[in-house]
Write an enzyme that holds these catalytic residues in place. Sequence first.
Site, PDB file in Angstrom:
ATOM      1  N   PRO A 101     -42.425   4.949  22.387  1.00  0.00           N
ATOM      2  CA  PRO A 101     -42.220   6.655  22.142  1.00  0.00           C
ATOM      3  C   PRO A 101     -42.469   6.839  20.731  1.00  0.00           C
ATOM      4  CG  PRO A 101     -40.018   5.316  23.114  1.00  0.00           C
ATOM      5  CD  PRO A 101     -40.991   4.299  22.538  1.00  0.00           C
ATOM      6  N   VAL A 102     -42.930   8.047  20.486  1.00  0.00           N
ATOM      7  CA  VAL A 102     -43.306   8.570  19.343  1.00  0.00           C
ATOM      8  C   VAL A 102     -42.265   9.324  18.641  1.00  0.00           C
ATOM      9  CG1 VAL A 102     -45.790   8.647  19.943  1.00  0.00           C
ATOM     10  CG2 VAL A 102     -44.389  10.829  20.099  1.00  0.00           C
ATOM     11  N   GLY A 105     -38.360   6.439  15.709  1.00  0.00           N
ATOM     12  CA  GLY A 105     -38.010   5.635  14.788  1.00  0.00           C
ATOM     13  C   GLY A 105     -38.166   4.066  15.099  1.00  0.00           C
ATOM     14  N   LEU A 106     -39.257   4.006  16.223  1.00  0.00           N
ATOM     15  CA  LEU A 106     -39.851   2.770  16.467  1.00  0.00           C
ATOM     16  C   LEU A 106     -40.872   2.256  16.026  1.00  0.00           C
ATOM     17  CD1 LEU A 106     -38.636   3.378  20.300  1.00  0.00           C
ATOM     18  CD2 LEU A 106     -37.755   1.441  18.467  1.00  0.00           C
ATOM     19  N   GLY A 107     -41.666   3.008  15.063  1.00  0.00           N
ATOM     20  CA  GLY A 107     -42.715   2.329  14.182  1.00  0.00           C
ATOM     21  C   GLY A 107     -43.940   2.606  15.295  1.00  0.00           C
ATOM     22  N   SER A 108     -44.105   3.631  16.111  1.00  0.00           N
ATOM     23  CA  SER A 108     -45.209   3.858  17.061  1.00  0.00           C
ATOM     24  C   SER A 108     -46.470   3.902  16.158  1.00  0.00           C
ATOM     25  CB  SER A 108     -45.174   4.964  18.010  1.00  0.00           C
ATOM     26  OG  SER A 108     -45.157   6.218  17.395  1.00  0.00           O
ATOM     27  N   ALA A 110     -47.340   2.943  13.197  1.00  0.00           N
ATOM     28  CA  ALA A 110     -47.774   1.762  12.578  1.00  0.00           C
ATOM     29  C   ALA A 110     -48.141   0.488  13.368  1.00  0.00           C
ATOM     30  CB  ALA A 110     -46.671   1.306  11.513  1.00  0.00           C
ATOM     31  N   ALA A 111     -47.422   0.724  14.588  1.00  0.00           N
ATOM     32  CA  ALA A 111     -47.868  -0.284  15.703  1.00  0.00           C
ATOM     33  C   ALA A 111     -49.320  -0.072  16.155  1.00  0.00           C
ATOM     34  CB  ALA A 111     -46.859  -0.225  16.741  1.00  0.00           C
ATOM     35  N   ASP A 152     -42.090  -0.434   7.950  1.00  0.00           N
ATOM     36  CA  ASP A 152     -42.510  -0.417   9.391  1.00  0.00           C
ATOM     37  C   ASP A 152     -43.887  -1.085   9.266  1.00  0.00           C
ATOM     38  OD1 ASP A 152     -40.785   1.640   9.716  1.00  0.00           O
ATOM     39  OD2 ASP A 152     -42.227   2.891  11.036  1.00  0.00           O
TER      40      ASP A 152
HETATM   41  O1  PMV Z   1     -37.962   6.506  11.444  1.00  0.00           O
HETATM   42  P1  PMV Z   1     -38.523   5.111  11.039  1.00  0.00           P
HETATM   43  O2  PMV Z   1     -38.039   4.055  11.787  1.00  0.00           O
HETATM   44  O3  PMV Z   1     -39.941   5.110  11.126  1.00  0.00           O
HETATM   45  O4  PMV Z   1     -38.158   4.840   9.766  1.00  0.00           O
HETATM   46  C1  PMV Z   1     -38.060   5.632   8.694  1.00  0.00           C
HETATM   47  C2  PMV Z   1     -37.250   4.868   7.600  1.00  0.00           C
HETATM   48  C3  PMV Z   1     -36.984   5.433   6.527  1.00  0.00           C
HETATM   49  O5  PMV Z   1     -36.369   4.734   5.512  1.00  0.00           O
HETATM   50  C4  PMV Z   1     -36.070   6.697   6.351  1.00  0.00           C
HETATM   51  C5  PMV Z   1     -38.254   6.047   5.652  1.00  0.00           C
HETATM   52  C6  PMV Z   1     -39.191   4.942   5.040  1.00  0.00           C
HETATM   53  O6  PMV Z   1     -40.314   5.273   4.796  1.00  0.00           O
HETATM   54  O7  PMV Z   1     -38.731   3.621   4.861  1.00  0.00           O
END
Ligand code: PMV
Length: 313
Positions: A101-102, A105-108, A110-111, A152
Amino acid sequence: MPAFTATAPAKIILFGEHAVVYGRPAIAVPVTALQARAIVRPELRAPHGQVRLLAEAIGLDALMKDLNPDHPLRRVVELTAQELGAAYLPACQITIQSTIPVASGLGSGAAVSVAVIRALAAYLGKSLADEVVSTLAYEVEKIYHGTPSGVDNTVIALRRAVYFVRGQAIQPLRVGRPFRLLIADSGISSPTATTVAEVRAGWQQNPADYEDLFDQIGAIVQQARLLIEKGQPEQLGDLMNRNQSLLEKLGVSSPELERLIATARQAGALGAKLSGGGRGGNIIALVDERSAPGVAASLSEAGARGVILTTVQ
Ligand code: PMV
């Protein structure tokens, strides 16, 4: 002609989000149940250098040259071609598929980048070191986030748990004993750039208090690292709860996330917290074999959109 395929996992941050942007450590792990996939197919009849990008999920079917130069997919293809010394790519079609899912917070992002980089390298008959893959993906992360810490792209390129400090060499984290986490999606989409910018505004107004919160988070990450390495994961629950309280003080939590976190704890999780940028996205809960089904069912009843069980190893 064969197709060249590469996949990359999702990721979650276990400890240290936000403080990691300010030089404190974070711990992140891959989530292999969710994957981005890139497939490169040669296009023998197309003009040399023509690259077609297809991503059905976002309705994309375009020639790369027609995309904005800052489009993340154009950037990742161009950067990779440059790194591999290919002034022009032999014509191809790149298809992107993802179950991640975009904006949760799952790094979509970067993946997808990592999958494209590795599939293109394979297409050109080359391979790239994990560090190089991570560095290329980081360049693209900047388009999404502005000031990403780099966590990420690091964990996703490495496909292993990492102890991450911005600007330092990649440090894989040895997991002494595997442990289970539930990842529950609040269904609220929340771009990381928004909460990162808000934390920055707060830090600028009140640097001493924010630095203190970042230090407290950093200390939790250090303790968590030792417990993970020593194989005492059941003790991580308390640290997750304390990390969550500090994230609430930073202002990146939300009533919806806190409701899911409370639900998980009441249903028997050893600890729970938000993961990633916050406000929306996912919470994570530490469970064992016995408690996992009940906690997962309670989270679904409480309105979580998707609940995934993952093993950190
Ligand atoms: O939302 P995510 O999982 O892509 O992670 C963000 C993590 C932060 O620490 C809030 C930002 C970062 O660049 O590390």
